[in-house]
Motif scaffolding. Structure first.
Motif, PDB file in Angstrom:
ATOM      1  N   THR A  52       0.729  -1.205  -0.080  1.00  0.00           N
ATOM      2  CA  THR A  52      -0.101  -0.014  -0.133  1.00  0.00           C
ATOM      3  C   THR A  52       0.924   1.267  -0.024  1.00  0.00           C
ATOM      4  O   THR A  52       0.228   2.390  -0.316  1.00  0.00           O
ATOM      5  CB  THR A  52      -1.014  -0.026   1.136  1.00  0.00           C
ATOM      6  N   VAL A  53       2.192   1.231   0.307  1.00  0.00           N
ATOM      7  CA  VAL A  53       3.093   2.429   0.253  1.00  0.00           C
ATOM      8  C   VAL A  53       2.903   3.178  -0.975  1.00  0.00           C
ATOM      9  O   VAL A  53       3.627   4.051  -1.254  1.00  0.00           O
ATOM     10  CB  VAL A  53       4.334   2.260   1.142  1.00  0.00           C
ATOM     11  N   PHE A  54       2.984   2.262  -2.174  1.00  0.00           N
ATOM     12  CA  PHE A  54       3.057   2.933  -3.466  1.00  0.00           C
ATOM     13  C   PHE A  54       1.876   3.481  -3.942  1.00  0.00           C
ATOM     14  O   PHE A  54       2.197   3.797  -5.252  1.00  0.00           O
ATOM     15  CB  PHE A  54       3.721   1.511  -4.346  1.00  0.00           C
ATOM     16  N   ARG A  55       0.720   3.106  -3.311  1.00  0.00           N
ATOM     17  CA  ARG A  55      -0.435   3.726  -3.915  1.00  0.00           C
ATOM     18  C   ARG A  55      -0.174   5.298  -4.373  1.00  0.00           C
ATOM     19  O   ARG A  55      -0.650   5.595  -5.339  1.00  0.00           O
ATOM     20  CB  ARG A  55      -1.774   3.718  -2.904  1.00  0.00           C
ATOM     21  N   PRO A  56       0.296   6.158  -3.615  1.00  0.00           N
ATOM     22  CA  PRO A  56       0.227   7.581  -4.171  1.00  0.00           C
ATOM     23  C   PRO A  56       1.296   7.743  -5.255  1.00  0.00           C
ATOM     24  O   PRO A  56       1.087   8.632  -6.221  1.00  0.00           O
ATOM     25  CB  PRO A  56       0.847   8.370  -2.764  1.00  0.00           C
ATOM     26  N   ARG A  57       2.388   6.914  -5.177  1.00  0.00           N
ATOM     27  CA  ARG A  57       3.238   7.085  -6.336  1.00  0.00           C
ATOM     28  C   ARG A  57       2.843   6.709  -7.615  1.00  0.00           C
ATOM     29  O   ARG A  57       2.870   7.149  -8.490  1.00  0.00           O
ATOM     30  CB  ARG A  57       4.611   6.114  -5.939  1.00  0.00           C
ATOM     31  N   LEU A  58       1.979   5.422  -7.501  1.00  0.00           N
ATOM     32  CA  LEU A  58       1.453   4.948  -8.683  1.00  0.00           C
ATOM     33  C   LEU A  58       0.484   5.762  -9.251  1.00  0.00           C
ATOM     34  O   LEU A  58       0.249   6.089 -10.575  1.00  0.00           O
ATOM     35  CB  LEU A  58       0.596   3.537  -8.443  1.00  0.00           C
ATOM     36  N   THR A  59      -0.569   6.618  -8.270  1.00  0.00           N
ATOM     37  CA  THR A  59      -1.182   7.548  -8.923  1.00  0.00           C
ATOM     38  C   THR A  59      -0.550   8.684  -9.607  1.00  0.00           C
ATOM     39  O   THR A  59      -1.073   9.191 -10.457  1.00  0.00           O
ATOM     40  CB  THR A  59      -2.255   8.256  -7.665  1.00  0.00           C
ATOM     41  N   GLU A  60       0.407   9.084  -9.072  1.00  0.00           N
ATOM     42  CA  GLU A  60       1.459  10.264  -9.670  1.00  0.00           C
ATOM     43  C   GLU A  60       1.721   9.720 -10.789  1.00  0.00           C
ATOM     44  O   GLU A  60       1.764  10.443 -11.927  1.00  0.00           O
ATOM     45  CB  GLU A  60       2.418  10.412  -8.551  1.00  0.00           C
ATOM     46  N   ILE A  61       2.440   8.473 -10.845  1.00  0.00           N
ATOM     47  CA  ILE A  61       2.980   7.949 -12.417  1.00  0.00           C
ATOM     48  C   ILE A  61       1.791   7.887 -13.409  1.00  0.00           C
ATOM     49  O   ILE A  61       1.944   8.437 -14.646  1.00  0.00           O
ATOM     50  CB  ILE A  61       3.533   6.657 -12.143  1.00  0.00           C
ATOM     51  N   GLY A  62       0.623   7.491 -12.919  1.00  0.00           N
ATOM     52  CA  GLY A  62      -0.389   7.288 -13.856  1.00  0.00           C
ATOM     53  C   GLY A  62      -1.022   8.793 -14.504  1.00  0.00           C
ATOM     54  O   GLY A  62      -1.076   9.088 -15.477  1.00  0.00           O
ATOM     55  N   SER A  63      -0.943   9.735 -13.481  1.00  0.00           N
ATOM     56  CA  SER A  63      -1.505  10.802 -14.101  1.00  0.00           C
ATOM     57  C   SER A  63      -0.268  11.860 -14.874  1.00  0.00           C
ATOM     58  O   SER A  63      -0.641  12.288 -15.885  1.00  0.00           O
ATOM     59  CB  SER A  63      -1.704  12.014 -12.843  1.00  0.00           C
TER      60      SER A  63
END
Length: 791
Positions: A52-63
């Motif tokens: 779960t620690v990667f969720r913010p980073r994945l959202t940022e990469i997707g955007s």
């Protein structure tokens, strides 16, 4: 960050491999399996955190990838190199993150499988414990006696060597530890007797103790002394261990001995409290005194046998005793407990009026027979594990359940209407605080809830431990309850709910404190109008309560966005079924904001006239001059005309109508009325009072006195004074105030009876003579009596 999480995930995998090996090595140890399961669940939580620690980073990469857009197709112009490199770096980082997440999910699934395997192994161990059959040929052989003798010799040697070690090397430490344990025990026992002696001691001075008193005495006289003994044992063991007096095997023996003594003590206290052999009037169960003494002895004997067996089982395990001794010890203990159960069923505890002894009820008697026979038969067939397990549950679990049941009955009796007020604590509390019966009932209800929670928190873990669960199981369940129980797609967290309640309560009291501070320290010093102060106080209160509720809901872990669907579903109901409530609520906000009237104003709303006492968001309370409280919905006050006598100020005009007879000197009447109005102390000089010649009435000349008062609320007393003054002045001046002519009574015509004219004239003369005599008597009564002649 990806590299750090990869290292953390690799470390979790290594720990999981080590725990897998431990499961194979400890497959026959229930306690070790529970500890391994707790470690595995902790590793699973760490693995999920890694994912779960990667969720913010994945959202940022997707955007960012969405902003860059897809790569150009074939035949289209190439994109700038910097854009292509950035897209490639983002895709590579996303792939690495997905690989870490996949590894964490795989590890979580593996841990779940291992936890399920542990549950299977533990179930198998428990079944083997109950279904394993032992050969009883060695129980009746001579080897049992020799093994017991050898075991006793080894135990004596171990204890003797420990005593020698203590006296030679740890004498001072043992002495200090003993003194501190005795001081702790003395403080606990003596202080407990002085503080709680009335709670768990029989009072022989009470002739007819209530059912609540008997229940409370039975519960607390069992629980409090048992807890006191447990605290004494704990402090003794703690101080001995802290000063290094205990040795490894002696510490195990001491813990087992303390547990055995504690069980026997608890059973003895409970049976004495419930049966009360020496105090029949405090007895919960209506049995005779002789059978009550036998039941106490048999119950205590059963607990002593079980305690001795438990202590010897620890000794056998610690000293590596032969199997024959273990089987023989358990066989003898189960046979004795089964016989005691049968003897308890044979007791005849009741006595009829004719002196005949009666046995237990049929279901209870045959239940005791069945349990006793089943225990004996299981032992004779070689199922020693099953027999000893059943014996433990009969004695220990039965004691715990009976104590808890008495506690629940006590809580229910205290929570009943008037129950707390009738108790000794309630009477003392009422004498100290002078509270009303309703408040005492609320305290009783709170006390009842607290006792029920205490019983659940104390006795439920004990029962679970007795039924084969380990402390690790209870710890895991408590953690799950605290962090959240998932039901479908909803997760319920008791810790979150409790946190939300605490936050709301704190917000409520902070709001009340802020309201009081704002009203008393700020607005009162600023000489703010009372109505304005009330409006501001109400608005601050509602805003603070709403804010506290929102923060409490968020602290409880409830997503406010999930309430949007509920709000949308309720909108239709608000539009139809609750439209009056919403209308009153909005009207209340308008009244608080516009302030067409305020608390303390004198208003007239339709047929209601009175002083405003309270303005809330739903309704307004008006107190009439008859001291009647009228609750008017706010929508009525907004949609209808409302007269406010004290809207901007309390200045107001009062009219007093006066009528004089025709023929009176109207100029003189005008002067008199104006003089009276000007002379009253409450009437203002500016605007000055005025007397109006209003009309030529059918029976009188109508005048009207118009006066202005600084406080219209004094209009009643001013009118009263002026009317008295008008009567007195007109009486002096001889001015007549005519009254309305009385309506003539209808004459009812009766046909006359035929009478003699001579007789009629005689009756008429007689009546006239009676009237004259009455008039002379009245005249005499008005004259002053003459003084008697002294001669």
């Amino acid at each position: 960050m990806v590299v750090e999480q990869q290292k953390a995930l690799k470390s979790l995998v290594t720990k999981t491999d080590g725990l897998a090996k431990q499961i194979e090595q400890n497959s026959d140890d229930d306690g070790a399996l529970v500890d391994i399961r707790l470690q595995l669940e902790d590793l699973a939580r760490q693995a999920l955190n890694t994912a779960t620690v990667f969720r913010p980073r994945l959202t940022e990469i997707g955007s960012k990838l969405d902003q860059l857009g897809p790569p150009p197709a074939q035949g289209q112009p190439a994109e700038p190199e910097i854009v292509a490199n950035e897209r490639k770096a983002l895709n590579n980082e996303k792939a690495e993150i997905n690989a870490v997440i996949a590894g964490a999910q795989t590890l979580s699934l593996r841990i779940t499988t291992m936890v399920d395997n542990i549950s299977t192994l533990r179930s198998k161990l428990f079944r083997n414990l109950l279904t394993k059959r032992y050969a009883l040929d060695k129980v009746v052989s001579s080897e049992l006696v020799s093994d017991a003798n050898s075991e006793f010799t080894n135990l004596y040697a171990a204890v003797s060597s420990w005593f020698g070690f203590v006296l030679k090397f740890k004498y001072q430490a043992a002495l200090v530890a003993t003194i501190m344990a005795l001081v702790a025990a003395a403080v606990l026992l003596i202080g407990g007797r002085r503080l709680y002696g009335r709670v768990f001691e029989f009072n022989s001075n009470i002739e007819e103790p209530s059912y609540l008193s008997r229940l409370s005495l039975a519960f607390w006289s069992t629980l409090l002394p048992t807890l006191a003994l447990g605290v004494f044992f704990f402090s003794t063991y703690f101080f001995f261990d802290y000063y290094g007096v205990l040795r490894g095997d002696i510490g195990v023996f001491l813990r087992a001995l303390m547990s055995a003594i504690g069980v026997a003590f608890c059973v003895n206290r409970l049976t004495n409290a419930a049966l009360s052999p020496r105090m029949p009037k405090w007895r919960l169960i209506p049995v005779e005194s002789g059978p009550a003494r036998w039941l106490v002895r048999l119950s205590t004997a059963m607990a002593v046998v079980l305690g001795i067996n438990s202590f010897l089982s620890v000794v056998n395990e610690q000293m590596g005793s032969p199997l024959s001794l273990t089987v023989g010890r358990s066989f003898i203990a189960t046979i004795i407990i089964g016989l005691i159960l049968i003897l308890m069923g044979l007791v005849r505890p009741f006595r009829t009026h004719t002196g005949e002894w009666r046995p237990w009820p049929v279901w209870l008697r045959y239940l005791a027979y069945a349990l006793g026979l089943f225990t004996i038969i299981a032992a004779l067939l070689g199922f020693i594990g099953l027999a000893i397990f059943l014996s433990i549950q009969i004695v220990v679990t039965g004691t715990i359940l009976i104590t808890a049941y008495i506690g629940f009955l006590s809580a229910r009796a205290i929570g009943a209407e008037g129950g707390f007020a009738e108790s000794s604590v309630g009477r003392w509390f009422a004498a100290q605080t002078n509270l009303e019966d309703g408040t005492l009932d609320q305290f009783g209800l709170a006390t009842s809830i607290a006792i029920n929670l205490l019983i659940v928190l104390v006795f439920l873990p004990l029962i679970l431990l007795l039924w084969g669960f380990q402390p690790g199981d209870i710890q895991a369940w408590a953690y799950r309850l605290a962090t959240g129980v998932k039901i479908g797609s909803v997760t319920i967290s008791f810790t979150g709910i409790l946190t939300g309640i605490v936050v709301f309560v704190v917000g409520y009291f902070v709001t009340r404190w802020f309201q009081a501070w704002l009203d008393d320290s700020v607005m009162a010093r600023g000489r703010v109008d009372t109505g304005v102060r009330n409006s501001i106080r109400l608005i601050v209160g509602y805003a603070g309560m709403a804010l506290a509720a929102l923060i409490g809901v968020s602290a409880a872990g409830i997503d406010l966005s999930n309430l949007a669907l509920i709000a949308g579903g309720l909108s239709l109901g608000l539009g139809f079924g609750l439209q009056n409530v919403v209308s009153n609520f909005v009207s209340g906000l308008i009244l608080l904001a516009e302030r067409p009237f305020k608390v303390g104003d004198w208003i007239v709303a339709g047929d209601v006239s009175g002083t405003v006492k309270k303005i809330s968001v739903r309704a307004t309370e008006i107190e009439t001059f008859q001291r009647q409280s009228v609750i008017l919905p706010n929508s009525n006050l907004i949609n209808s005309a409302v007269g406010n006598w004290t809207h901007r100020n309390k200045l107001g005009r009062v009219e007093i109508k006066v009528g004089v007879a025709y023929g009176s000197d109207v100029r003189r009447v005008h002067e008199i009325l104006l003089e009276i109005a000007r002379g009253h102390p409450l009437v203002l000089k500016n605007p000055e009072p005025f007397v109006q010649f209003v009309n030529f009435g059918p029976n009188a000349l109508d005048f009207e006195i118009r006066i202005f008062l600084a406080d219209i609320m004094n209009g009643g007393s001013a009118q009263n004074d002026i009317r008295f003054a008008v009567i007195e002045a007109f009486t002096r001046e001889g001015i007549e105030i005519p009254s309305a002519p009385r309506q003539a009574q209808p004459h009812i015509h009766h046909e006359p009876w035929p009478v003699d004219d001579d007789k009629t004239e005689a009756l008429h003369a007689e009546k006239e003579a009676v009237k004259a005599e009455a008039e002379r008597n009245r005249t005499k009564g008005r004259r002053k009596p003459r003084r008697p002649d002294p001669n």
